[in-house]
Design an enzyme around this catalytic site. Sequence first.
Site, short mmCIF file in Angstrom:
data_model
loop_
_atom_site.label_atom_id
_atom_site.label_comp_id
_atom_site.label_asym_id
_atom_site.label_seq_id
_atom_site.Cartn_x
_atom_site.Cartn_y
_atom_site.Cartn_z
N ASP A 174 0.83 -1.21 0.00
CA ASP A 174 0.00 0.00 0.00
C ASP A 174 0.86 1.26 0.00
O ASP A 174 2.07 1.21 0.27
CB ASP A 174 -0.95 0.00 1.20
N GLU A 199 0.02 -1.41 5.66
CA GLU A 199 1.07 -1.00 6.59
C GLU A 199 0.93 0.47 6.97
O GLU A 199 1.22 0.87 8.11
CB GLU A 199 2.44 -1.27 5.97
#
Length: 391
Positions: free
Chosen positions: A85, A147
């Site tokens: 991400d 994350e």
Amino acid sequence: MPNSTAISPLTLKRMTALIAENSISSVLPEYDQSNEGVINLLASWCNDLGFDVSIMPIDDQPGKFNLLATYGQGSGGLVLSGHTDTVPCNPEKWTSDPFTLTERDGKLYGLGTCDMKGFFALALEAIEQVKHQTFHQPLMILATADEECSMSGARALSKQTGPNGRYAVVGEPSSLRPVRMHKGIIMDSIRVTGRSGHSSNPALGINAMDAVHDVMGELKALRLDLAERYQDAHFAVQTPTLNLGCIHGGDNPNRICGSCELAYDLRALPGMSNDDLREEIRRRMNPIAAQNQVELSFEQLFSGVEPFAESEHSELIKEAERLTGATSVAVNYATEAPFLQSLGMETVVLGPGNIDQAHQIDEYLALDQIEPCVNIVRNLIERFCLTPAHD
């Protein structure tokens, strides 16, 4: 598309595809995106290289996935880990489209080039260079979700079939300098509930903001106390930090404040425990609630990351230092490293790009980081996967 000769055409194609996939993660639903596109790209490329690929949905997180790809058999071996991400961005403020890989001035620009999709493309290039050799220990690629906002992907590893390697490299941007220590993170809030009333008569209510004043004073006292009790010279900021980040309360100047909430960030040093810190804060707050006749409630805005420390005598740390020619360091930001370490792996944070570029407008990866990164990863694979075990 860039035409640089400093990066192979295949790696350039892969990085371009990764950057084009919007995998923003955010606590705000209007910005949050699935990471499935990135996971599918990595799965396809790993399949083509002969990896055994497993895609694992994250419980209670629709559209979010982890990937574990394994090449070779047996226990031990090396894990190359990263998150899929990115943070949100403001495309209108970028010089070029954040989802189009763009080269200029010796840099590759795009959202995730540095933090940290670029690492996957360079790791795959290193694997291309050794794939025909004999693997004595397995090589694993781990790609995680979210994350940047919750670390739900890394947390899910303990509940799923996670990697069972002996060594793990987290490819976060470290300017290719090994990181063996970082601080933890707590992001919590304290809500104070009093009783509203007309401001002309304080006896008509209980002012929550007055109580929050005492809460803030106690947190500031705790900050000083922690700084006296804990120091670590490895860090640029050698003590724990506690930041009072935001406060919200009340609704009008002529009304007694009935509710007020304070949010804060606490970053602990290795050897400290997030759970112990949260318990200490609750213990310190109880007398304040009693004295002010208010109710206190505590919320974890972010589940937290524990502090991370790998021994300077670790085989992985020593090898990373040898390959980079740099002494391992401690940093103030946090990564997924403690989650991997908790699975029993020696762990290092080591990746291309400068952390100062992470989360920035016009994020980039400098071209002069690419070849050194590929060489370092290839050598780590040779050391921990191609060399027979010597236990």
